[in-house]
Structures are given as C-alpha cells and as structure tokens.
Design a protein around this motif. Structure first.
Motif, PDB file in Angstrom:
ATOM      1  N   GLN A  40      -0.025  11.173   3.707  1.00 41.29           N
ATOM      2  CA  GLN A  40      -0.426  11.761   4.988  1.00 41.29           C
ATOM      3  C   GLN A  40      -0.076  13.244   4.988  1.00 41.29           C
ATOM      4  OE1 GLN A  40       1.393  10.042   8.486  1.00 41.29           O
ATOM      5  NE2 GLN A  40       0.000  11.072   9.883  1.00 41.29           N
TER       6      GLN A  40
ATOM      7  N   GLN B 147      -8.064   6.670  -5.540  1.00 42.26           N
ATOM      8  CA  GLN B 147      -7.734   7.993  -5.018  1.00 42.26           C
ATOM      9  C   GLN B 147      -6.355   8.467  -5.470  1.00 42.26           C
ATOM     10  OE1 GLN B 147      -9.687   9.099  -1.107  1.00 42.26           O
ATOM     11  NE2 GLN B 147      -9.274   6.935  -0.713  1.00 42.26           N
TER      12      GLN B 147
ATOM     13  N   PHE C 117       3.798  -0.712   8.607  1.00 42.65           N
ATOM     14  CA  PHE C 117       4.151   0.542   7.952  1.00 42.65           C
ATOM     15  C   PHE C 117       5.657   0.817   8.006  1.00 42.65           C
ATOM     16  CE2 PHE C 117       0.180   2.771   6.951  1.00 42.65           C
ATOM     17  CZ  PHE C 117      -0.737   1.947   7.584  1.00 42.65           C
TER      18      PHE C 117
ATOM     19  N   LEU D 228       3.664   7.187   2.983  1.00 42.14           N
ATOM     20  CA  LEU D 228       3.856   5.979   3.764  1.00 42.14           C
ATOM     21  C   LEU D 228       3.648   4.748   2.896  1.00 42.14           C
ATOM     22  CD1 LEU D 228       1.704   7.019   6.848  1.00 42.14           C
ATOM     23  CD2 LEU D 228       4.183   6.854   6.815  1.00 42.14           C
TER      24      LEU D 228
ATOM     25  N   PRO E  48       8.745   3.901   7.754  1.00 43.65           N
ATOM     26  CA  PRO E  48       8.893   5.176   8.449  1.00 43.65           C
ATOM     27  C   PRO E  48       8.400   6.372   7.644  1.00 43.65           C
ATOM     28  CG  PRO E  48      10.998   4.472   7.587  1.00 43.65           C
ATOM     29  CD  PRO E  48      10.041   3.353   7.331  1.00 43.65           C
TER      30      PRO E  48
ATOM     31  N   TYR F 293       0.841  -1.195   0.000  1.00 38.77           N
ATOM     32  CA  TYR F 293       0.000   0.000   0.000  1.00 38.77           C
ATOM     33  C   TYR F 293       0.878   1.248   0.000  1.00 38.77           C
ATOM     34  CZ  TYR F 293      -3.104  -3.429   2.357  1.00 38.77           C
ATOM     35  OH  TYR F 293      -3.831  -4.542   2.715  1.00 38.77           O
TER      36      TYR F 293
ATOM     37  N   TYR G 242       0.288   5.273   1.039  1.00 36.88           N
ATOM     38  CA  TYR G 242      -0.612   6.243   1.650  1.00 36.88           C
ATOM     39  C   TYR G 242       0.013   7.635   1.571  1.00 36.88           C
ATOM     40  CZ  TYR G 242      -3.217   2.473   4.023  1.00 36.88           C
ATOM     41  OH  TYR G 242      -3.981   1.366   4.311  1.00 36.88           O
TER      42      TYR G 242
ATOM     43  N   GLY H  20      -1.538  17.090   9.790  1.00 35.89           N
ATOM     44  CA  GLY H  20      -2.783  17.304  10.512  1.00 35.89           C
ATOM     45  C   GLY H  20      -3.920  16.405  10.078  1.00 35.89           C
ATOM     46  N   GLN H  21      -3.650  15.501   9.140  1.00 37.58           N
ATOM     47  CA  GLN H  21      -4.684  14.585   8.660  1.00 37.58           C
ATOM     48  C   GLN H  21      -4.220  13.142   8.828  1.00 37.58           C
ATOM     49  OE1 GLN H  21      -5.986  15.485   4.674  1.00 37.58           O
ATOM     50  NE2 GLN H  21      -5.890  17.697   5.001  1.00 37.58           N
ATOM     51  N   GLY H  22      -5.162  12.233   8.757  1.00 38.84           N
ATOM     52  CA  GLY H  22      -4.815  10.822   8.762  1.00 38.84           C
ATOM     53  C   GLY H  22      -4.345  10.369   7.402  1.00 38.84           C
ATOM     54  N   PRO H  23      -3.639   9.247   7.338  1.00 39.40           N
ATOM     55  CA  PRO H  23      -3.191   8.720   6.049  1.00 39.40           C
ATOM     56  C   PRO H  23      -4.368   8.410   5.134  1.00 39.40           C
ATOM     57  CG  PRO H  23      -2.072   7.618   7.876  1.00 39.40           C
ATOM     58  CD  PRO H  23      -3.178   8.418   8.475  1.00 39.40           C
TER      59      PRO H  23
ATOM     60  N   LEU I 177      -5.257   6.325   1.510  1.00 41.13           N
ATOM     61  CA  LEU I 177      -4.732   5.347   0.559  1.00 41.13           C
ATOM     62  C   LEU I 177      -4.674   5.934  -0.838  1.00 41.13           C
ATOM     63  CD1 LEU I 177      -3.871   2.343   0.142  1.00 41.13           C
ATOM     64  CD2 LEU I 177      -6.237   1.943  -0.574  1.00 41.13           C
TER      65      LEU I 177
END
Lengths: 114, 117
Positions: free
Chosen positions: B37, B59, B108, B91, B110, B33, B35, B40-43, B45
């Motif tokens: 990020q 996306q 995940f 990520l 780093p 995967y 992602y 201030g937001q979540g990851p 996809l």
C-alpha cells in the motif's frame, strides 16, 4: 481491465451529518463489491459487501447498494460520529475469480469533527 | 481468536539494503496474501499463497522481492535490494480459502510501514 475509482478525499463532516462516498467500478461481468475501513493504526476491516446486482450491504449504520446500471457502489450513512473517522476503501473481486483477489480503489479519508 | 500478526511495525532502511517482514495468519487459514500500500493508493496484491503453494505472484517484482511460506503457516516477505519507491505499508491478510462460489473474507494485519532513504 478491472478497476475501482473512489471520490477524492479528505471528506470533512460535522458530527451527525449525512455521509456519501462515491465508488464506481469497471469489470467484465458482475463482480462482488466491498467496502473496507481502516482506522488509524489498525489493519483493514471488512465493513460490508454485496455479491449481486441490487443487493444492499449494511453494517454499523453504513449502507451501500450494488447498482449495475451505473456500475456504482456508493457508501452512505445517515448520521456520522467522530469514531467513524477513518480511511474507507471500495474494492471488487472479479466474477469467477478462483483466487479471491481484491482490487482496491485509492481510498477516501473521512474526518468527522465534534 | 487472535488476529493476523505482523512484525516489525516500522522499519527504516537505506536504499540498496535488504529487509524482511514476517506474518503469522489466523490459525487454520489456508490462504495468505501480501499487499503493498503506497501512500495515497489502495492496497495492491503482491503474492498469494494457498497453504505453502503460490497461487498468484503476477505483480511481485521478482528481481528484488521474494516470499515464502514453507510450512503453510507463517510467511516472510523479503526485499533485496530496496529502492526508494519501495517505501510503503506492507499488509498481510489471511482467509479460510480462496475463490470458489462464495467470497472468503480476508482478515488484515496492522501492516509494516517501510521507509527507504
């Protein structure tokens, strides 16, 4: 659609204080729910999970209970330590997902002071 | 067991330049995967591979982003040309397989922090 909402941060606590980080979700059916933690400079790590209603996930002193009535999955810990300082993410996987796609909340920063 | 490796860890570029990120998943993990990020937001996809095939890229901004996993092992994510709003941490994660009756934990890396000036 499917979404996750977390309480705004940062949350600042003294060592040994009680922690609650709120998480609510919107989903069709019953998703699987997760808490991930991101320590400074590291990748996300799975902290705990619950896959059906009333399940309680627990790990490293943290707990969260899957509440379908309130569509919530709040994270709790009885006594936080400085080493718990991190960003915490609530996430879900849609029921019947054939991809395992995680949908994350925006994250809550926890700062624990000695 | 070695974890998910990503490089570079940091990258600064100017808008309209191109950039590439590399990911090596945990050995034996079929699913990979990527992602995004934003601060201030979540990851979120971007794309998911099962072996070397794309499972979900709904996306991924396909006009500027591309990704490949030619041999079903490591993967490259490219942005060309970059925009200011692409500044984020990228990520990479991997799991044994995707979906099914039980959740397969995603591990995940780093991340790569991209700054577009």
């Amino acid at each position: 659609g499917n979404s996750v909402t977390q309480m705004e941060g940062p949350v600042t606590l003294s060592e040994e204080a009680f922690l609650t980080i709120n998480c609510t979700y919107t989903a069709t059916g019953y998703p699987s729910l997760f808490w991930y933690v991101q320590y400074p400079g590291e990748g996300l790590q799975l902290l705990l999970k619950a896959t059906k209603a009333d399940d309680k996930g627990s790990n490293k002193g943290f707990e969260a209970t899957y509440r379908k009535e309130t569509t919530s999955f709040h994270l709790e810990k009885g006594s936080v330590q400085v080493s718990d300082s991190a960003v915490y993410f609530c996430a879900l996987v849609r029921p019947s997902s054939n991809t395992g796609k995680l949908i994350f909340g925006q994250g809550t920063t926890l700062q624990v002071k000695p | 067991e070695a974890g998910v490796a990503q490089s570079p860890r940091y990258k600064i570029i100017e808008k309209r330049q191109s950039v590439a990120f590399w990911c090596n998943p945990i050995s034996g993990h079929a699913t990979l995967y990527w992602y995004q990020q934003i601060l201030g937001q979540g990851p979120k996809l971007l794309i998911q591979f099962q072996n070397n095939g794309v499972v979900d890229d709904s996306q991924l901004p396909k006009d500027r982003f591309s990704a490949e996993r030619l041999k079903g092992v490591d993967s490259t994510l490219k942005i060309q040309p970059a925009k200011l709003e692409d500044s984020a941490v990228y990520l990479c994660a991997s799991s044994h397989r995707s979906g099914g009756a039980s959740y397969n934990e995603q591990f995940f890396g780093p991340g790569t922090r991209l700054t577009v000036l």
